[in-house]
Every structure is written in structure tokens, then in C-alpha cells.
Write a protein that holds these residues in place. Sequence first.
Motif: not given
Length: 203
Positions: A104-109, A112-116
Motif C-alpha cells: 500500500m505504501v512503497t510505490f505510492p509513497l 507522491v513525493l515526485a508529484i509533490a
Amino acid sequence: MPVPLPSPAALEAPFPCIGERPRPRNPADLFWSFTWLALQGFGGVMAVVQRELVEHKRWMTNEEFIEEWAVAQVMPGPNVVNLSIMIGDRYFGLRGAMAALAGMVTFPLALVLAIAVLYAQWATHPAVAGALRGMGAVATGLIAGTGLKLLSALRLHPLGPLQSAAFAAATFAAMALLRVPLPWVLLGLGSAACALSWRKLAP
């Protein structure tokens, strides 16, 4: 003609499991399944979770999804993360819970950091602001559509459709109209719904 009797080996063999529910093969299957689920969950994660776990993978029924989603929602933390831990633990214990959580968190994290970083540079652009408003409208539609699909499961709820609808309407009024904080809504209406369901289920 006499009917031949089955051999002792055939009598001792276990019966085949007919209609067995699909389940994750191993913790790695949980990891990649929840990774794919998380990467689809832009704006409307509840709709994606219900579609993947109930309709596609069939790891849960609609009734089980409603019950476990309710538990995940009242627990601290993101709902879908709580649900992933519960499902992983059900099948493979601590290993499954950790695998589902990592999915749930590895690839989405990382995403999200790249999108931020990109959002910080383009946040004031009118096109970006308009796109975010559009995604908000789509997310609302996804959640509403999933809610309508799950209505049929309330027929089997101990409270029945009418009482369940009354609690849903009271919850909406308390939160959307009266602006009652969520902890008080859960403590009041949630406790009342649990007590009534327990009374109906009690022998």
C-alpha cells in the motif's frame, strides 16, 4: 451385476473442495495486489478497493467488505491501510499484514513525493487548479457510485434496510449539516447502531 466398491485409498482421500473462495497465493501476491490497488486509487480509493477485492479478486463478499471497512474506518489511520493490514493478517498473519502494508505504501509513497515536487512548481497555474477541481468531482461520483452498489448488502444487515438507512441519514445530517465532529458521531450514532445490532443478534 454387482456395483464395485471403492478402494480403501479412495475412501481415505479427502473430498475436493467445491466452490472454494479465491485467496491470495502468498505474501508476495498480497504485496503486488495492494500495490496495484494503491496505484489506481487516485481520488476514489474506496471505489477501487471494493471493485478489486470484491468484484475482481473475490477475496471478500459485499457484506464482508462493509463490515471490515466499517472497522477500518473507525480505527486511527487511513482506512484503506487499516483494511490492507486486516486482510493480510487474516491470510498469512504478521507476514501477510506487513506485505499488504508494504504494497500500500512503497510505490505510492515514491510517486507522491515526485508529484509533490512537481506540484510545488506548478501549483499556481490555472490549469492545475482546474484539474484538481475536476478530480474532486470525479472522486465524489466514484464514492457515491460505490455506496449505491453496496446498498444491496444492507438487506442482510441485522438492523434491516430501514433502520440502516435511518442511521445513514442521521450520520449525513450530523456531519454535513450540523458539522458535528467525527469522534462524537462515532461515539453517539456508532455506539447506538452497535448496541441495536448486538440486541438483534443476541440469542
